[in-house]
Design a protein around this motif. Structure first.
Motif, PDB file in Angstrom:
ATOM      1  N   THR A   1       0.741  -1.227   0.148  1.00 37.18           N
ATOM      2  CA  THR A   1      -0.098  -0.091   0.232  1.00 37.18           C
ATOM      3  C   THR A   1       0.876   1.121   0.043  1.00 37.18           C
ATOM      4  O   THR A   1       1.947   1.170   0.703  1.00 37.18           O
ATOM      5  CB  THR A   1      -0.977   0.148   1.092  1.00 37.18           C
ATOM      6  N   PRO A   2       0.471   2.090  -0.561  1.00 36.87           N
ATOM      7  CA  PRO A   2       1.358   3.459  -0.744  1.00 36.87           C
ATOM      8  C   PRO A   2       1.261   4.507   0.274  1.00 36.87           C
ATOM      9  O   PRO A   2       1.758   5.416   0.749  1.00 36.87           O
ATOM     10  CB  PRO A   2       0.818   4.216  -1.974  1.00 36.87           C
ATOM     11  N   HIS A   3       0.057   4.051   1.182  1.00 28.26           N
ATOM     12  CA  HIS A   3      -0.400   4.997   2.267  1.00 28.26           C
ATOM     13  C   HIS A   3       0.138   4.610   3.719  1.00 28.26           C
ATOM     14  O   HIS A   3       0.590   3.524   4.127  1.00 28.26           O
ATOM     15  CB  HIS A   3      -1.802   4.893   2.663  1.00 28.26           C
ATOM     16  N   GLY A   4       0.590   5.595   4.358  1.00 23.73           N
ATOM     17  CA  GLY A   4       1.076   5.619   5.921  1.00 23.73           C
ATOM     18  C   GLY A   4       0.150   5.911   6.647  1.00 23.73           C
ATOM     19  O   GLY A   4      -0.761   6.056   6.680  1.00 23.73           O
ATOM     20  N   LEU A   5       0.762   6.142   8.156  1.00 18.76           N
ATOM     21  CA  LEU A   5      -0.229   6.587   9.289  1.00 18.76           C
ATOM     22  C   LEU A   5      -0.863   7.917   8.769  1.00 18.76           C
ATOM     23  O   LEU A   5      -1.763   8.162   9.543  1.00 18.76           O
ATOM     24  CB  LEU A   5       0.675   6.588  10.404  1.00 18.76           C
ATOM     25  N   GLU A   6      -0.095   8.613   7.913  1.00 16.77           N
ATOM     26  CA  GLU A   6      -0.884  10.005   7.894  1.00 16.77           C
ATOM     27  C   GLU A   6      -2.233   9.883   7.310  1.00 16.77           C
ATOM     28  O   GLU A   6      -2.966  10.996   7.622  1.00 16.77           O
ATOM     29  CB  GLU A   6       0.003  10.861   6.972  1.00 16.77           C
ATOM     30  N   ARG A   7      -2.566   8.708   6.596  1.00 19.07           N
ATOM     31  CA  ARG A   7      -3.899   8.497   5.909  1.00 19.07           C
ATOM     32  C   ARG A   7      -4.934   8.581   7.130  1.00 19.07           C
ATOM     33  O   ARG A   7      -6.157   8.746   6.786  1.00 19.07           O
ATOM     34  CB  ARG A   7      -3.921   7.241   5.090  1.00 19.07           C
ATOM     35  N   LEU A   8      -4.605   7.971   8.169  1.00 20.86           N
ATOM     36  CA  LEU A   8      -5.443   7.952   9.283  1.00 20.86           C
ATOM     37  C   LEU A   8      -5.951   9.168  10.043  1.00 20.86           C
ATOM     38  O   LEU A   8      -7.212   9.447  10.568  1.00 20.86           O
ATOM     39  CB  LEU A   8      -4.859   7.216  10.640  1.00 20.86           C
ATOM     40  N   GLU A   9      -5.337  10.174   9.666  1.00 20.50           N
ATOM     41  CA  GLU A   9      -5.676  11.550  10.497  1.00 20.50           C
ATOM     42  C   GLU A   9      -6.970  12.151   9.633  1.00 20.50           C
ATOM     43  O   GLU A   9      -7.594  13.057  10.383  1.00 20.50           O
ATOM     44  CB  GLU A   9      -4.392  12.684  10.161  1.00 20.50           C
ATOM     45  N   GLU A  10      -7.447  11.819   8.577  1.00 19.94           N
ATOM     46  CA  GLU A  10      -8.468  12.435   7.803  1.00 19.94           C
ATOM     47  C   GLU A  10      -9.618  11.162   7.745  1.00 19.94           C
ATOM     48  O   GLU A  10     -10.637  11.612   7.112  1.00 19.94           O
ATOM     49  CB  GLU A  10      -8.090  12.790   6.528  1.00 19.94           C
ATOM     50  N   ALA A  11      -9.430  10.283   8.490  1.00 16.27           N
ATOM     51  CA  ALA A  11     -10.511   9.069   8.362  1.00 16.27           C
ATOM     52  C   ALA A  11     -11.671   9.199   9.591  1.00 16.27           C
ATOM     53  O   ALA A  11     -11.362   9.744  10.788  1.00 16.27           O
ATOM     54  CB  ALA A  11      -9.794   7.858   8.800  1.00 16.27           C
ATOM     55  N   ASP A  12     -12.781   8.926   9.177  1.00 16.11           N
ATOM     56  CA  ASP A  12     -14.017   9.189   9.959  1.00 16.11           C
ATOM     57  C   ASP A  12     -14.032   7.974  11.058  1.00 16.11           C
ATOM     58  O   ASP A  12     -14.730   7.930  12.004  1.00 16.11           O
ATOM     59  CB  ASP A  12     -15.300   9.322   9.453  1.00 16.11           C
ATOM     60  N   LEU A  13     -13.450   6.745  10.209  1.00 15.25           N
ATOM     61  CA  LEU A  13     -13.317   5.228  10.960  1.00 15.25           C
ATOM     62  C   LEU A  13     -12.194   4.937  10.626  1.00 15.25           C
ATOM     63  O   LEU A  13     -11.620   4.724   9.319  1.00 15.25           O
ATOM     64  CB  LEU A  13     -14.661   4.457  10.548  1.00 15.25           C
ATOM     65  N   VAL A  14     -11.405   4.391  11.825  1.00 18.72           N
ATOM     66  CA  VAL A  14     -10.070   3.604  11.494  1.00 18.72           C
ATOM     67  C   VAL A  14     -10.442   2.163  12.013  1.00 18.72           C
ATOM     68  O   VAL A  14     -10.658   1.929  12.961  1.00 18.72           O
ATOM     69  CB  VAL A  14      -9.030   4.315  12.394  1.00 18.72           C
ATOM     70  N   ALA A  15     -10.097   1.310  11.123  1.00 19.07           N
ATOM     71  CA  ALA A  15     -10.421  -0.140  11.384  1.00 19.07           C
ATOM     72  C   ALA A  15      -9.130  -0.719  11.575  1.00 19.07           C
ATOM     73  O   ALA A  15      -8.226  -0.566  10.788  1.00 19.07           O
ATOM     74  CB  ALA A  15     -11.297  -0.792  10.261  1.00 19.07           C
ATOM     75  N   VAL A  16      -9.077  -1.817  12.533  1.00 19.87           N
ATOM     76  CA  VAL A  16      -7.783  -2.534  12.717  1.00 19.87           C
ATOM     77  C   VAL A  16      -8.150  -4.034  12.689  1.00 19.87           C
ATOM     78  O   VAL A  16      -8.838  -4.431  13.721  1.00 19.87           O
ATOM     79  CB  VAL A  16      -7.291  -2.068  14.364  1.00 19.87           C
ATOM     80  N   PRO A  17      -7.876  -4.440  11.618  1.00 22.30           N
ATOM     81  CA  PRO A  17      -7.974  -6.052  11.518  1.00 22.30           C
ATOM     82  C   PRO A  17      -7.129  -6.910  12.439  1.00 22.30           C
ATOM     83  O   PRO A  17      -6.164  -6.309  12.865  1.00 22.30           O
ATOM     84  CB  PRO A  17      -7.678  -6.378   9.929  1.00 22.30           C
ATOM     85  N   ALA A  18      -7.455  -8.103  12.457  1.00 22.77           N
ATOM     86  CA  ALA A  18      -6.644  -8.928  13.290  1.00 22.77           C
ATOM     87  C   ALA A  18      -5.069  -8.710  12.774  1.00 22.77           C
ATOM     88  O   ALA A  18      -4.685  -8.982  11.725  1.00 22.77           O
ATOM     89  CB  ALA A  18      -7.256 -10.340  13.010  1.00 22.77           C
ATOM     90  N   VAL A  19      -4.360  -8.916  14.150  1.00 24.10           N
ATOM     91  CA  VAL A  19      -2.779  -8.665  13.717  1.00 24.10           C
ATOM     92  C   VAL A  19      -2.219  -9.493  14.883  1.00 24.10           C
ATOM     93  O   VAL A  19      -2.746 -10.240  15.751  1.00 24.10           O
ATOM     94  CB  VAL A  19      -2.409  -7.235  14.185  1.00 24.10           C
ATOM     95  N   ARG A  20      -0.799  -9.881  14.724  1.00 27.16           N
ATOM     96  CA  ARG A  20      -0.166 -10.574  15.500  1.00 27.16           C
ATOM     97  C   ARG A  20      -0.094 -10.101  17.065  1.00 27.16           C
ATOM     98  O   ARG A  20      -0.308  -8.799  17.102  1.00 27.16           O
ATOM     99  CB  ARG A  20       1.322 -10.428  15.096  1.00 27.16           C
ATOM    100  N   PRO A  21       0.221 -10.828  17.959  1.00 24.26           N
ATOM    101  CA  PRO A  21       0.056 -10.417  19.247  1.00 24.26           C
ATOM    102  C   PRO A  21       1.341  -9.655  19.729  1.00 24.26           C
ATOM    103  O   PRO A  21       2.413 -10.004  19.015  1.00 24.26           O
ATOM    104  CB  PRO A  21       0.025 -11.756  20.096  1.00 24.26           C
ATOM    105  N   GLN A  22       1.361  -8.667  20.416  1.00 23.80           N
ATOM    106  CA  GLN A  22       2.522  -7.901  20.866  1.00 23.80           C
ATOM    107  C   GLN A  22       3.456  -8.802  21.629  1.00 23.80           C
ATOM    108  O   GLN A  22       2.959  -9.551  22.773  1.00 23.80           O
ATOM    109  CB  GLN A  22       2.204  -6.852  21.462  1.00 23.80           C
ATOM    110  N   THR A  23       4.855  -8.474  21.277  1.00 27.95           N
ATOM    111  CA  THR A  23       5.603  -9.232  22.300  1.00 27.95           C
ATOM    112  C   THR A  23       6.746  -8.379  22.726  1.00 27.95           C
ATOM    113  O   THR A  23       6.657  -7.250  22.135  1.00 27.95           O
ATOM    114  CB  THR A  23       6.532 -10.640  21.708  1.00 27.95           C
TER     115      THR A  23
END
Length: 322
Positions: free
Chosen positions: A59-81
């Motif tokens: 994807t060409p988008h980084g975290l700056e794309r989140l700043e204009e979103a009305d909804l930010v979705a977080v799909p399933a990810v690896r557990p943090q260690t």
């Protein structure tokens, strides 16, 4: 109004959960007059990411794309260690999303990111039942509900695994655009238009093999006779079962009791009538089986957190309500 949606992913993202968000918010359904969202996938760890299925996405988008979103979705990810912590800049971005009045949604283990960002503190939340204990231990200020499909703690929405993410996404569409739009999106996706968030995630006891239908025909009958007073004994007789067996089978197959299922269906039907007709609240109460406007208001407020009049005003506009 929800217009701009971003899904944010980490390396080792689960593709099905990402696909759920993309399917609901990323497809152009304008040919049917349905809402079109400005949708993008943003990466927190570089333009090319791996998935837990063994292939890569970019994807060409980084975290700056989140700043204009009305909804930010977080799909399933690896557990943090300790060796692989969540990026602090992503946690900051999620916190800013809520602080500026936008919404966040997690699907399955994506909820751990919301927990790490402090967004679950004091809130009810859902997660796949396999992760419920770990989530509660890691974030003791979160109120983990291990059995439900999804939880609406607007502006924070959380859902259990895989298909429960579809239910949560459709719930948000319904909340923003009404039942008719959500049902149309569900029809295009060939999925049930509504599963209540409080429905159980899974059947605790497997059903014995049987060549006969069990409660399916009763559910169809109930949907067509919401205005009638019925008892479990009457429904059991219709299903050719004893009341005790019927109640047990109903819970096994729907994840809820006949009473709760019927209440929810009546509220859903009332929503549809409030959106699509000019009938009075008294008339709608009678048509859906609540009998009186006071009873409808009670259950509507308890289920949706708003009144029938306020709901109609939201989806029809003040001019038409007046």
């Amino acid at each position: 109004m929800l217009k701009n949606v971003a899904a944010v992913v980490l390396d080792d993202v689960h593709p099905f959960e990402l696909g759920v968000v993309s399917e609901v918010f990323g497809l152009d359904r304008s040919d049917e007059g349905l809402p079109v969202y400005d949708f993008a996938v943003a990466s927190a760890e570089g333009p090319v990411l791996g998935t837990n299925a063994g292939f890569t996405i970019s994807t060409p988008h980084g975290l700056e794309r989140l700043e204009e979103a009305d909804l930010v979705a977080v799909p399933a990810v690896r557990p943090q260690t300790a060796e692989r912590p969540y990026p602090p800049e992503l946690l900051d971005a999620l916190r800013r999303t809520v602080e500026r009045g936008a919404r966040v949604l997690s699907v399955c283990s994506g909820v751990f990111l919301l927990g790490e960002a402090g967004l679950l503190d004091g809130r009810r939340c859902a997660v796949h039942w396999r992760y419920a204990r770990e989530l509660a231990i890691r974030y003791p200020r979160a109120r983990v509900e291990p059995d439900v499909l999804y939880v609406d703690e607007d502006p924070v929405f959380t859902s259990a695994g895989t298909a429960a993410g579809i239910d949560a996404c459709l719930h948000i569409v319904r909340k923003e655009h009404g039942t008719e739009v959500a049902n149309a999106v569900a029809r295009r996706m060939v999925v049930p238009p509504h599963r209540d968030g409080g429905q159980a995630q899974y059947v605790k006891r497997p059903l014995p093999a049987t060549p006969c239908d069990t409660v399916g025909e009763v559910l169809v009958w109930l949907e067509r006779h919401l205005d009638e007073d019925v008892t479990v004994d009457q429904l059991a007789h219709r299903a050719h079962m004893s009341p005790r067996t019927f109640a047990r089978r109903f819970l096994q197959e729907t994840g809820t009791t006949p009473y709760r299922w019927l209440l929810r269906q009546r509220v859903l039907r009332a929503q549809e009538l409030l959106e699509s007709t000019d009938e009075t609240v008294d008339s709608i109460a009678g048509r859906v089986g609540f009998g009186t406007a006071a009873a409808l208001r009670h259950h509507f407020l308890r289920t949706l957190g708003t009144t029938p009049h306020a709901y109609r005003r939201t989806f029809q506009g003040p001019a038409r309500v007046a």
